[in-house]
Design a protein around this motif. Structure first.
Motif, PDB file in Angstrom:
ATOM      1  N   PHE A 239       5.794   9.002 -12.497  1.00 48.11           N
ATOM      2  CA  PHE A 239       6.387   8.812 -11.178  1.00 48.11           C
ATOM      3  C   PHE A 239       5.276   8.792 -10.137  1.00 48.11           C
ATOM      4  O   PHE A 239       4.525   9.761  -9.999  1.00 48.11           O
ATOM      5  CB  PHE A 239       7.367   9.936 -10.853  1.00 48.11           C
ATOM      6  N   THR A 240       5.139   7.698  -9.417  1.00 49.27           N
ATOM      7  CA  THR A 240       4.133   7.570  -8.376  1.00 49.27           C
ATOM      8  C   THR A 240       4.864   7.477  -7.038  1.00 49.27           C
ATOM      9  O   THR A 240       5.346   6.418  -6.661  1.00 49.27           O
ATOM     10  CB  THR A 240       3.263   6.315  -8.597  1.00 49.27           C
TER      11      THR A 240
ATOM     12  N   LEU B 257      11.828   4.041  -3.831  1.00 49.48           N
ATOM     13  CA  LEU B 257      11.405   4.881  -4.929  1.00 49.48           C
ATOM     14  C   LEU B 257      10.322   4.141  -5.701  1.00 49.48           C
ATOM     15  O   LEU B 257      10.239   2.920  -5.657  1.00 49.48           O
ATOM     16  CB  LEU B 257      12.595   5.189  -5.846  1.00 49.48           C
ATOM     17  N   CYS B 258       9.504   4.878  -6.404  1.00 53.80           N
ATOM     18  CA  CYS B 258       8.321   4.293  -7.037  1.00 53.80           C
ATOM     19  C   CYS B 258       8.663   3.128  -7.973  1.00 53.80           C
ATOM     20  O   CYS B 258       9.699   3.120  -8.626  1.00 53.80           O
ATOM     21  CB  CYS B 258       7.575   5.366  -7.824  1.00 53.80           C
ATOM     22  N   LEU B 259       7.770   2.146  -7.989  1.00 56.00           N
ATOM     23  CA  LEU B 259       7.765   1.184  -9.081  1.00 56.00           C
ATOM     24  C   LEU B 259       7.395   1.972 -10.339  1.00 56.00           C
ATOM     25  O   LEU B 259       6.499   2.814 -10.305  1.00 56.00           O
ATOM     26  CB  LEU B 259       6.728   0.094  -8.801  1.00 56.00           C
TER      27      LEU B 259
ATOM     28  N   ASN C 287       0.816  -1.212   0.000  1.00 52.44           N
ATOM     29  CA  ASN C 287       0.000   0.000   0.000  1.00 52.44           C
ATOM     30  C   ASN C 287       0.851   1.263   0.000  1.00 52.44           C
ATOM     31  O   ASN C 287       0.483   2.273  -0.600  1.00 52.44           O
ATOM     32  CB  ASN C 287      -0.942   0.008   1.207  1.00 52.44           C
ATOM     33  N   ASN C 288       2.004   1.200   0.664  1.00 50.20           N
ATOM     34  CA  ASN C 288       2.874   2.373   0.747  1.00 50.20           C
ATOM     35  C   ASN C 288       3.399   2.798  -0.621  1.00 50.20           C
ATOM     36  O   ASN C 288       3.563   3.993  -0.879  1.00 50.20           O
ATOM     37  CB  ASN C 288       4.041   2.117   1.692  1.00 50.20           C
ATOM     38  N   PHE C 289       3.697   1.831  -1.495  1.00 47.62           N
ATOM     39  CA  PHE C 289       4.122   2.262  -2.826  1.00 47.62           C
ATOM     40  C   PHE C 289       3.078   1.935  -3.896  1.00 47.62           C
ATOM     41  O   PHE C 289       3.342   1.914  -5.088  1.00 47.62           O
ATOM     42  CB  PHE C 289       5.531   1.764  -3.191  1.00 47.62           C
ATOM     43  N   LYS C 290       1.837   1.702  -3.446  1.00 42.84           N
ATOM     44  CA  LYS C 290       0.628   1.671  -4.286  1.00 42.84           C
ATOM     45  C   LYS C 290       0.656   0.563  -5.334  1.00 42.84           C
ATOM     46  O   LYS C 290       0.047   0.689  -6.406  1.00 42.84           O
ATOM     47  CB  LYS C 290       0.428   3.042  -4.947  1.00 42.84           C
ATOM     48  N   PHE C 291       1.328  -0.532  -5.024  1.00 41.42           N
ATOM     49  CA  PHE C 291       1.480  -1.624  -5.984  1.00 41.42           C
ATOM     50  C   PHE C 291       0.132  -2.116  -6.507  1.00 41.42           C
ATOM     51  O   PHE C 291      -0.039  -2.345  -7.707  1.00 41.42           O
ATOM     52  CB  PHE C 291       2.246  -2.780  -5.327  1.00 41.42           C
TER      53      PHE C 291
ATOM     54  N   MET D 237      12.924   8.008 -19.416  1.00 38.18           N
ATOM     55  CA  MET D 237      13.949   7.161 -18.795  1.00 38.18           C
ATOM     56  C   MET D 237      15.128   7.983 -18.277  1.00 38.18           C
ATOM     57  O   MET D 237      15.696   7.655 -17.235  1.00 38.18           O
ATOM     58  CB  MET D 237      14.406   6.063 -19.753  1.00 38.18           C
ATOM     59  N   TYR D 238      15.509   9.048 -18.985  1.00 41.75           N
ATOM     60  CA  TYR D 238      16.574   9.899 -18.462  1.00 41.75           C
ATOM     61  C   TYR D 238      16.095  10.612 -17.200  1.00 41.75           C
ATOM     62  O   TYR D 238      16.835  10.722 -16.213  1.00 41.75           O
ATOM     63  CB  TYR D 238      17.012  10.924 -19.510  1.00 41.75           C
ATOM     64  N   GLY D 239      14.837  11.070 -17.222  1.00 40.86           N
ATOM     65  CA  GLY D 239      14.278  11.739 -16.054  1.00 40.86           C
ATOM     66  C   GLY D 239      14.244  10.836 -14.837  1.00 40.86           C
ATOM     67  O   GLY D 239      14.562  11.266 -13.721  1.00 40.86           O
TER      68      GLY D 239
END
Length: 210
Positions: free
Chosen positions: A97-98, A106-108, A80-84, A116-118
């Motif tokens: 980015f979530t 860091l977000c999945l 839940n913390n990374f909203k999978f 991808m560079y970002g």
């Protein structure tokens, strides 16, 4: 309407995960409802998460609805913390980015060529700002960007791939894992295992910060 349940291994044994993925992929073109059962899972490493995300994605892009059951309360709190569990809901942008509610993760992220560079630079800045100020994390961003380029240039995967990056404070390690289901992956892994009598290895990078 056909449903199919995948039973996520509750361990990090590579052979178990290899068989789990191979068996599940046999059914990804004939399912309307995918049920992901975490059973008694209490922990998954970064490589397990990206492999699982790619597997779920392979069902989702062919029209399957995704639901989740099982897992320990501690594990579900982490999810839940990374909203999978939200990633395959209608309208959820997996290519954005979530931000995770867990500062160590860091977000999945579902790989997108334009971002991808970002992502690679964001990962560097994020962990510099949170846990590793004044540390040189340029190798992290460089390795991420190189892996992303390789996936888009060579994998020929119908799934662009997933990445997740996590810091483990107790062992002072920053780990990232990237997965795609590129052309020839299964055959290559099987040939490698037969030749070397070794287990499957997914791509993972780790940095011990001194």
């Amino acid at each position: 309407m056909k449903s199919y349940k995948i039973n996520v291994p509750a361990n990090q044994e590579m052979d178990d995960w290899f068989e789990f993925i191979n068996e599940s992929l046999k059914h990804n073109s004939e399912v309307n409802n995918l049920i992901v059962d975490f059973n008694y899972v209490n922990f998954l490493h970064t490589d397990d998460f990206v492999v699982l995300a790619c597997l779920i994605e392979s069902f989702y892009i062919k029209g399957a609805n995704v639901s989740f059951i099982g897992g320990t309360s501690k594990f579900n709190n982490h999810l839940n913390n990374f909203k999978f569990k939200r990633y395959w809901e209608d309208g959820f942008n997996r290519e954005n980015f979530t931000i995770s509610l867990n500062r160590t993760t860091l977000c999945l992220w579902k790989l997108n060529r334009d971002m991808m560079y970002g992502y690679s630079m964001f990962a560097k800045k994020y962990f510099n700002d949170t846990f590793m100020s004044n540390k040189d994390l340029l190798p992290l961003s460089s390795n991420l960007y190189e892996v992303f380029n390789n996936i888009f240039d060579h994998s020929n995967s119908e799934i662009s791939g997933y990445v997740i990056t996590q810091y483990f404070p107790k062992i002072n390690k920053l780990s990232f894992s990237v997965c795609d289901f590129g052309i020839g992956i299964s055959k290559s892994i099987n040939n490698y295992r037969i030749k070397n009598n070794q287990k499957e290895r997914r791509f993972q990078g780790s940095f011990k910060i001194h």
